[in-house]
Design a protein around this motif. Structure first.
Motif, PDB file in Angstrom:
ATOM      1  N   VAL A 106      74.434  34.458 -58.560  1.00 17.25           N
ATOM      2  CA  VAL A 106      72.992  34.742 -58.607  1.00 17.25           C
ATOM      3  C   VAL A 106      72.346  34.336 -57.284  1.00 17.25           C
ATOM      4  O   VAL A 106      71.363  33.596 -57.243  1.00 17.25           O
ATOM      5  N   GLY A 107      72.926  34.844 -56.202  1.00 16.73           N
ATOM      6  CA  GLY A 107      72.518  34.386 -54.886  1.00 16.73           C
ATOM      7  C   GLY A 107      71.314  35.091 -54.314  1.00 16.73           C
ATOM      8  O   GLY A 107      70.717  34.595 -53.352  1.00 16.73           O
ATOM      9  N   ASP A 108      70.936  36.254 -54.860  1.00 17.61           N
ATOM     10  CA  ASP A 108      69.785  36.973 -54.323  1.00 17.61           C
ATOM     11  C   ASP A 108      69.225  37.897 -55.406  1.00 17.61           C
ATOM     12  O   ASP A 108      69.727  37.948 -56.530  1.00 17.61           O
ATOM     13  N   PHE A 109      68.185  38.640 -55.051  1.00 19.06           N
ATOM     14  CA  PHE A 109      67.536  39.491 -56.052  1.00 19.06           C
ATOM     15  C   PHE A 109      68.355  40.732 -56.385  1.00 19.06           C
ATOM     16  O   PHE A 109      68.156  41.345 -57.442  1.00 19.06           O
ATOM     17  N   ASP A 110      69.267  41.112 -55.527  1.00 24.52           N
ATOM     18  CA  ASP A 110      70.158  42.225 -55.864  1.00 24.52           C
ATOM     19  C   ASP A 110      71.080  41.819 -57.015  1.00 24.52           C
ATOM     20  O   ASP A 110      71.251  42.554 -57.988  1.00 24.52           O
ATOM     21  N   SER A 111      71.678  40.616 -56.906  1.00 23.73           N
ATOM     22  CA  SER A 111      72.552  40.155 -57.990  1.00 23.73           C
ATOM     23  C   SER A 111      71.750  39.881 -59.257  1.00 23.73           C
ATOM     24  O   SER A 111      72.220  40.135 -60.369  1.00 23.73           O
ATOM     25  N   LEU A 112      70.512  39.389 -59.118  1.00 21.68           N
ATOM     26  CA  LEU A 112      69.679  39.165 -60.294  1.00 21.68           C
ATOM     27  C   LEU A 112      69.349  40.489 -60.977  1.00 21.68           C
ATOM     28  O   LEU A 112      69.343  40.582 -62.206  1.00 21.68           O
ATOM     29  N   ALA A 113      69.126  41.535 -60.172  1.00 26.14           N
ATOM     30  CA  ALA A 113      68.848  42.853 -60.747  1.00 26.14           C
ATOM     31  C   ALA A 113      70.054  43.367 -61.531  1.00 26.14           C
ATOM     32  O   ALA A 113      69.908  43.910 -62.638  1.00 26.14           O
ATOM     33  N   GLU A 114      71.251  43.195 -60.980  1.00 22.75           N
ATOM     34  CA  GLU A 114      72.457  43.620 -61.689  1.00 22.75           C
ATOM     35  C   GLU A 114      72.595  42.896 -63.019  1.00 22.75           C
ATOM     36  O   GLU A 114      72.902  43.501 -64.051  1.00 22.75           O
ATOM     37  N   LEU A 115      72.376  41.592 -62.999  1.00 21.86           N
ATOM     38  CA  LEU A 115      72.499  40.807 -64.223  1.00 21.86           C
ATOM     39  C   LEU A 115      71.434  41.176 -65.249  1.00 21.86           C
ATOM     40  O   LEU A 115      71.642  41.007 -66.452  1.00 21.86           O
ATOM     41  N   SER A 116      70.310  41.671 -64.766  1.00 17.81           N
ATOM     42  CA  SER A 116      69.204  42.015 -65.656  1.00 17.81           C
ATOM     43  C   SER A 116      69.348  43.401 -66.260  1.00 17.81           C
ATOM     44  O   SER A 116      68.513  43.810 -67.069  1.00 17.81           O
ATOM     45  N   GLY A 117      70.368  44.141 -65.832  1.00 21.94           N
ATOM     46  CA  GLY A 117      70.608  45.449 -66.412  1.00 21.94           C
ATOM     47  C   GLY A 117      69.832  46.574 -65.776  1.00 21.94           C
ATOM     48  O   GLY A 117      69.622  47.621 -66.387  1.00 21.94           O
ATOM     49  N   VAL A 118      69.374  46.378 -64.523  1.00 18.55           N
ATOM     50  CA  VAL A 118      68.657  47.438 -63.827  1.00 18.55           C
ATOM     51  C   VAL A 118      69.579  48.638 -63.621  1.00 18.55           C
ATOM     52  O   VAL A 118      70.683  48.509 -63.113  1.00 18.55           O
ATOM     53  N   ALA A 119      69.110  49.799 -64.017  1.00 21.48           N
ATOM     54  CA  ALA A 119      69.875  51.040 -63.785  1.00 21.48           C
ATOM     55  C   ALA A 119      68.876  52.100 -63.334  1.00 21.48           C
ATOM     56  O   ALA A 119      68.355  52.036 -62.238  1.00 21.48           O
ATOM     57  N   GLY A 120      68.586  53.057 -64.196  1.00 22.17           N
ATOM     58  CA  GLY A 120      67.648  54.099 -63.818  1.00 22.17           C
ATOM     59  C   GLY A 120      66.207  53.738 -64.086  1.00 22.17           C
ATOM     60  O   GLY A 120      65.294  54.416 -63.628  1.00 22.17           O
ATOM     61  N   THR A 121      65.982  52.664 -64.844  1.00 14.33           N
ATOM     62  CA  THR A 121      64.620  52.284 -65.202  1.00 14.33           C
ATOM     63  C   THR A 121      64.292  50.907 -64.647  1.00 14.33           C
ATOM     64  O   THR A 121      65.177  50.136 -64.290  1.00 14.33           O
ATOM     65  N   ALA A 122      62.997  50.611 -64.592  1.00 18.09           N
ATOM     66  CA  ALA A 122      62.549  49.315 -64.093  1.00 18.09           C
ATOM     67  C   ALA A 122      62.802  48.223 -65.123  1.00 18.09           C
ATOM     68  O   ALA A 122      62.740  48.459 -66.328  1.00 18.09           O
ATOM     69  N   VAL A 123      63.066  47.027 -64.631  1.00 17.42           N
ATOM     70  CA  VAL A 123      63.270  45.861 -65.489  1.00 17.42           C
ATOM     71  C   VAL A 123      62.316  44.767 -65.035  1.00 17.42           C
ATOM     72  O   VAL A 123      62.136  44.545 -63.838  1.00 17.42           O
ATOM     73  N   SER A 124      61.706  44.091 -65.991  1.00 22.20           N
ATOM     74  CA  SER A 124      60.813  42.989 -65.653  1.00 22.20           C
ATOM     75  C   SER A 124      61.302  41.707 -66.304  1.00 22.20           C
ATOM     76  O   SER A 124      61.904  41.721 -67.380  1.00 22.20           O
ATOM     77  N   ILE A 125      61.055  40.585 -65.640  1.00 19.50           N
ATOM     78  CA  ILE A 125      61.454  39.254 -66.116  1.00 19.50           C
ATOM     79  C   ILE A 125      60.238  38.336 -66.001  1.00 19.50           C
ATOM     80  O   ILE A 125      59.516  38.368 -64.995  1.00 19.50           O
ATOM     81  N   HIS A 126      60.037  37.494 -67.012  1.00 16.00           N
ATOM     82  CA  HIS A 126      58.952  36.502 -67.012  1.00 16.00           C
ATOM     83  C   HIS A 126      57.583  37.147 -66.833  1.00 16.00           C
ATOM     84  O   HIS A 126      56.760  36.671 -66.047  1.00 16.00           O
ATOM     85  N   ARG A 127      57.347  38.255 -67.530  1.00 14.10           N
ATOM     86  CA  ARG A 127      56.025  38.874 -67.480  1.00 14.10           C
ATOM     87  C   ARG A 127      55.815  39.706 -68.742  1.00 14.10           C
ATOM     88  O   ARG A 127      56.773  40.206 -69.336  1.00 14.10           O
ATOM     89  N   THR A 128      54.557  39.840 -69.142  1.00  8.64           N
ATOM     90  CA  THR A 128      54.219  40.674 -70.294  1.00  8.64           C
ATOM     91  C   THR A 128      53.423  41.906 -69.890  1.00  8.64           C
ATOM     92  O   THR A 128      53.333  42.852 -70.649  1.00  8.64           O
ATOM     93  N   ALA A 129      52.853  41.907 -68.699  1.00  8.06           N
ATOM     94  CA  ALA A 129      52.100  43.069 -68.227  1.00  8.06           C
ATOM     95  C   ALA A 129      53.053  44.227 -67.980  1.00  8.06           C
ATOM     96  O   ALA A 129      54.222  44.031 -67.637  1.00  8.06           O
ATOM     97  N   PRO A 130      52.580  45.470 -68.130  1.00 10.23           N
ATOM     98  CA  PRO A 130      53.473  46.631 -68.005  1.00 10.23           C
ATOM     99  C   PRO A 130      53.925  46.897 -66.577  1.00 10.23           C
ATOM    100  O   PRO A 130      53.263  46.522 -65.613  1.00 10.23           O
TER     101      PRO A 130
END
Length: 369
Positions: free
Chosen positions: A289-313
Motif C-alpha cells: 500500500v505504498g501509493d494511491f495506485d496500489s490503494l486504488a487496486e485494493l479498493s477495486g477500481v475498474a471502470g467506475t469511480a471508487v470512494s473511501i471515507h466519504r458519503t458525498a456522491p
C-alpha cells in the motif's frame, strides 16, 4: 525481568498456532509520504484505516501476528507512541520508543536486545506495521516454517512471489534448497529499473523482498558484534537499562550515537554474501500500500469511480478508474482516466494513478511555492 512479562495469564491456554520461543517485533516508523496528504509526519500511514475497514494498518498487523505469540513488541517514535498505545491492546512496556529515527537496523536490534535481556535468547519475527496480508492463516504458516529454519542459526527472510516486474520493491535471488521449504539466498537487489525487473522474472528464481525477518536474537546480535560493533554495544547498553530507572538517561546519551543504517545493508547483504541467509518463499497475497495506485487496486477500481471515507456522491463523465478519498462535497471528474482526488483537513491532492510515485514530493512543493 522474568518470563511473566507479557506472557499469557496464569492458567491461560496458548492457541494451537502459538510458537513458544517466538517474539514478534513490529517496527512502526516512516511516514508513507506517497500517501500525502492522508499520511503526514504527525499521522503516519500505519495509524490510518486506508480501506475503510474499521481497522488501521497497525491494528490489522497485530491481529494477524497475535496467534503466533503472546509477546508482541512495537518499536515506534516518541511522537507516535501515545497514538499507538491508544490503538493497540498492548502493555505500555512493550512499546519501545525511539527518540529519533535511526533506520531499521537500530529499531530491530534494540528490540532483539530487549528481548534477550527480558527472556534470554529467542527467535524474533520482524514484520512492518503498514502492510496488508488478506490471508492471515497462510502468513502464519509461512512464519512457522521460517522459525524452524531460524532456530538453526540462519537469518531468514520471507520472499513474496512476484506478480509483475515491479520497480517498487527490492528482489531476493534464491539459490539451492535448504531445510524444509527454505532456499539459500544468493543476493539481494535494490529496486531495479523496469528492464532489469522483467529480466529477473523471465529467468525465474527471484522473489520480492517484503522486509520480513525471522532470526534468533543471539544470531542477529552476533552478526552485529562483527559487522556493526558500536551499534551492537549501544543497543545492549540501552536494553540493560530499559526496564529500570536509568532508561531515559541511557537512551538520551546512547541512541544518537547509533549508526543510521537499514537492516538490509547492515546484516542481510553481508551475511548473505557469506552464505548465512535463507529465504522461505511465500504465496500469500501481500500489499505494501505504498501509493494511491496500489490503494486504488485494493479498493477495486475498474471502470467506475471508487470512494473511501466519504458519503458525498462521486460522478465520472468520460473518466474511468477514478479514486476519491475523503472530503464532504460532491466530486465530479470529467475526461480524466485514473484520476486521484484526495482531501484531508490539511490539503487537497489531485493527480493520476500513473504519477502516484511522485506524490512524495507534494508537500515539499508547497514549502517552496
Amino acid at each position: 525481568m522474568t518470563s511473566e512479562h507479557s506472557a499469557p495469564a496464569s492458567g491461560e491456554t496458548p492457541s494451537a498456532t502459538e510458537i513458544d520461543d517466538l517474539v514478534i517485533v513490529i517496527p512502526a516508523g516512516g511516514v508513507g509520504s506517497r500517501l500525502w496528504p492522508l499520511s503526514q509526519p504527525h499521522r503516519p500511514k500505519f495509524l490510518l484505516d486506508l480501506l475503510g475497514t474499521g481497522a488501521t494498518l497497525i491494528q490489522d498487523t497485530v491481529a494477524r501476528v497475535r496467534p503466533l505469540s503472546s509477546r508482541v513488541l512495537v518499536v515506534t517514535g516518541e511522537r507516535h507512541v501515545d497514538a499507538v498505545a491508544g490503538q493497540l491492546d498492548l502493555p505500555r512496556e512493550d512499546l519501545l520508543t525511539e527518540p529519533s529515527p535511526r533506520d531499521s537496523m537500530a529499531a530491530i536490534a534494540l528490540a532483539a536486545a530487549v528481548v534477550e535481556h527480558r527472556w534470554g535468547p529467542r527467535v524474533i519475527g520482524s514484520f512492518a506495521a503498514d502492510h496488508l496480508i488478506p490471508d492471515a492463516a497462510s502468513f502464519r504458516a509461512t512464519v512457522a516454517r521460517a522459525v524452524e529454519v531460524a532456530r538453526e542459526g540462519k537469518v531468514v527472510v520471507i520472499g513474496i512471489e512476484p506478480t509483475e516486474p515491479s520497480t517498487a520493491f527490492g528482489y531476493i535471488e534464491m539459490g539451492e534448497a535448504l531445510t524444509g521449504a527454505a532456499r539459500h539466498v544468493v543476493a539481494f537487489t535494490e529496486k531495479p529499473d523496469a528492464e532489469t525487473a522483467a529480466g529477473m522474472l523471465a529467468r525465474g528464481g527471484f522473489a520480492w523482498n517484503a522486509g520480513m525477518f525471522v532470526v534468533r536474537t543471539d544470531a542477529l546480535l552476533g552478526h552485529l558484534d562483527r559487522l556493526q560493533p558500536a551499534l551492537a554495544a549501544g543497543v545492549r547498553e540501552i536494553a540493560a537499562a530499559w526496564d529500570g530507572p536509568a532508561r531515559a538517561e541511557v537512551l538520551a546519551r546512547v541512541w544518537p550515537t547509533l549508526t543510521r543504517i537499514a537492516i538490509d545493508h547492515a546484516i542481510a547483504e553481508p551475511v548473505a554474501a557469506a552464505g548465512g541467509v535463507a529465504v522461505v518463499p511465500a504465496t500469500f497475497e501481500w500489499h505494501d500500500v505504498g501509493d494511491f495506485d496500489s490503494l486504488a487496486e485494493l479498493s477495486g477500481v475498474a471502470g467506475t469511480a471508487v470512494s473511501i471515507h466519504r458519503t458525498a456522491p462521486v460522478g465520472a463523465v468520460g473518466a474511468a478508474g477514478a479514486l476519491v478519498v475523503g472530503g464532504t462535497k460532491p466530486v465530479v471528474i470529467v475526461g480524466v482516466d485514473d484520476a486521484v482526488v484526495v482531501e484531508s483537513d490539511e490539503a487537497l491532492l489531485v493527480t493520476v494513478r500513473s504519477a502516484a510515485q511522485r506524490v512524495k514530493d507534494a508537500s515539499a512543493s508547497l514549502e517552496t511555492a
